[in-house]
Design an enzyme around this catalytic site. Structure first.
Site, mmCIF file in Angstrom:
data_model
loop_
_atom_site.group_PDB
_atom_site.id
_atom_site.type_symbol
_atom_site.label_atom_id
_atom_site.label_comp_id
_atom_site.label_asym_id
_atom_site.label_seq_id
_atom_site.Cartn_x
_atom_site.Cartn_y
_atom_site.Cartn_z
ATOM 1 N N THR A 253 0.806 -1.220 0.000
ATOM 2 C CA THR A 253 0.000 0.000 0.000
ATOM 3 C C THR A 253 0.839 1.271 0.000
ATOM 4 O O THR A 253 0.466 2.265 -0.625
ATOM 5 C CB THR A 253 -0.896 -0.017 1.262
ATOM 6 N N ASP B 52 1.751 -7.281 -3.781
ATOM 7 C CA ASP B 52 1.064 -7.249 -2.486
ATOM 8 C C ASP B 52 1.846 -8.223 -1.599
ATOM 9 O O ASP B 52 2.288 -9.277 -2.066
ATOM 10 C CB ASP B 52 -0.377 -7.739 -2.676
ATOM 11 N N ASP C 188 1.122 -6.624 5.570
ATOM 12 C CA ASP C 188 0.540 -7.922 5.952
ATOM 13 C C ASP C 188 1.585 -8.962 6.358
ATOM 14 O O ASP C 188 1.398 -9.675 7.342
ATOM 15 C CB ASP C 188 -0.318 -8.485 4.801
ATOM 16 N N GLN D 237 0.669 -20.200 21.147
ATOM 17 C CA GLN D 237 -0.269 -19.416 20.324
ATOM 18 C C GLN D 237 -0.716 -18.151 21.054
ATOM 19 O O GLN D 237 -1.444 -17.335 20.487
ATOM 20 C CB GLN D 237 -1.445 -20.257 19.839
ATOM 21 N N CYS D 238 -0.279 -17.964 22.298
ATOM 22 C CA CYS D 238 -0.536 -16.687 22.973
ATOM 23 C C CYS D 238 0.321 -15.601 22.323
ATOM 24 O O CYS D 238 1.419 -15.889 21.862
ATOM 25 C CB CYS D 238 -0.145 -16.750 24.452
HETATM 26 N N1 ASP Z 1 -2.267 -5.984 1.402
HETATM 27 C C1 ASP Z 1 -1.233 -5.006 1.571
HETATM 28 C C2 ASP Z 1 0.108 -5.713 1.609
HETATM 29 O O1 ASP Z 1 0.456 -6.264 2.607
HETATM 30 C C3 ASP Z 1 -1.471 -4.209 2.791
HETATM 31 C C4 ASP Z 1 -0.387 -3.226 3.094
HETATM 32 O O2 ASP Z 1 0.417 -2.860 2.259
HETATM 33 O O3 ASP Z 1 -0.348 -2.743 4.211
HETATM 34 O O4 ASP Z 1 0.784 -5.722 0.621
#
Ligand code: ASP
Length: 342
Positions: free
Chosen positions: A15, A59, A92, A279-280
């Protein structure tokens, strides 16, 4: 004449590098050769900037081992020419990439700062500009001896600097999207950028090298009550899988049923490696603290202590060598890049 720090920005996608195309109003990737047109504030920084971009920015859900190799190789090839590196990455999977890079680099003595944003850089309310500008400042920061201040892979997001392999994405909504629950932040940006210098990681003295040979025969299994263990035989098939990270309950606990026990013991007997993490979101595995985790000690499962899933998976990929199991197990249990508290 004053010599300005030289920083290389590597855009992988995500993003942060997006703007709305004026004709279609659709989000498209910024051409990083023209970054100053989109973020004119960068001209006022006292640094010399150069940019490189993935040929096809992605992405970060598309990130794969080959992309980590590409970033590591780019930094390796440009290491001598620059004082620091800023990697722009989708948020992500940023913590996976930061962890993977930390294990790929040996003897790193310069900053590698990963950052991204929740809103595109071309949107008025973007968090991307601050994240980018401060990441560059951090990558350019020097200590009193005029050496790079940060010498590790770190994530900068929403005014906080984290050790990369301790960070995790924690919110799909808030600008404050990352956390480092088991290790205090390395720094915080307010009026000034304040660093917790006593928490920095310094690599042992060695020449800068990269190890990009990652093993992808690894699996991740999150336990849940009511799990039908028969369904998971493929995950513990030692003919196809070399290592499994198990996300267990609480301080490393799991059911003591014969079904689960057999899956684990036959996998280990056939040369598979298992790493136990919790997993905590915070805290650590303490194998043997409860009866429900002593089976792991009996069967030879390695405790992953307080490692994040991101660090555990990428560490496993980095050290897992089926032909040298004792070395693999030794490295998994050891603190390699500040990723585990021992
Ligand atoms: N879906 C995007 C990515 O991880 C979200 C981001 O850029 O924050 O590439």
């Amino acid at each position: 004449m004053e010599v300005k720090p030289k920083i290389l920005i590597i855009y992988t996608g995500g993003t942060i590098g997006m703007i709305k195309a004026p004709e279609t109003a659709q989000l498209t990737n910024v051409n990083f050769d023209h970054i100053y047109d989109h973020v004119p504030e960068l001209r006022r920084l006292n640094v010399e900037l150069e940019t490189l971009s993935f040929e096809n920015p992605i992405d970060s859900s598309e990130i794969d081992i080959k992309h980590w190799k590409e970033v590591a190789q780019t930094i390796f090839e440009n290491y001598a020419q620059y004082d620091g590196f800023v990697v722009l990455h989708g948020s992500d999977t940023m913590s996976y990439s930061a962890s993977a890079l930390s294990f790929m680099f040996e003897g790193l003595k310069k900053p590698v700062i990963l950052t991204g944003s929740q809103l595109p850089i071309g949107i008025i309310r973007t968090d991307g500009k601050e994240n980018l500008i401060t990441s560059i400042e951090i990558a350019a920061a020097r200590n009193g001896e005029n050496e790079p201040l940060i010498r590790e892979v770190a994530v900068y997001f929403d005014y906080k600097l984290f050790r990369g392999n301790r960070s995790m994405k924690d919110s799909a909504e808030h600008f404050e999207a990352f956390k480092s629950p088991n290790y205090q932040e390395l720094g915080a940006a307010g009026v000034n950028i304040r660093y917790n210098t006593n928490l920095f990681y310094y690599a042992p003295e060695s020449e800068f090298k990269i190890n990009t040979d990652f093993n992808d025969r690894v699996a991740l299994l999150k336990l849940f009550p009511g799990m039908n263990h028969e369904l998971y035989q493929g995950v513990f098939d030692a003919a196809k899988v070399d290592g499994v990270v198990i996300e267990t309950f609480g301080a490393g606990n799991a059911p003591n049923s014969n079904g689960f026990r057999n899956l684990i013991s036959s996998f280990i007997n056939e040369g598979g490696v298992i790493l136990n993490i919790t997993q905590c979101n915070s805290g650590a595995v303490k194998q043997g603290l409860y009866k429900t985790s002593s089976l792991f000690n009996e069967l030879g499962v390695i405790s992953g202590g307080d490692m994040t899933t991101e660090a555990a998976m990428t560490k496993m990929m980095s050290v897992l060598d089926r032909n040298n199991l004792s070395k693999t197990k030794e490295l998994l249990a050891k603190n390699l890049r500040g990723e585990i508290t021992l």
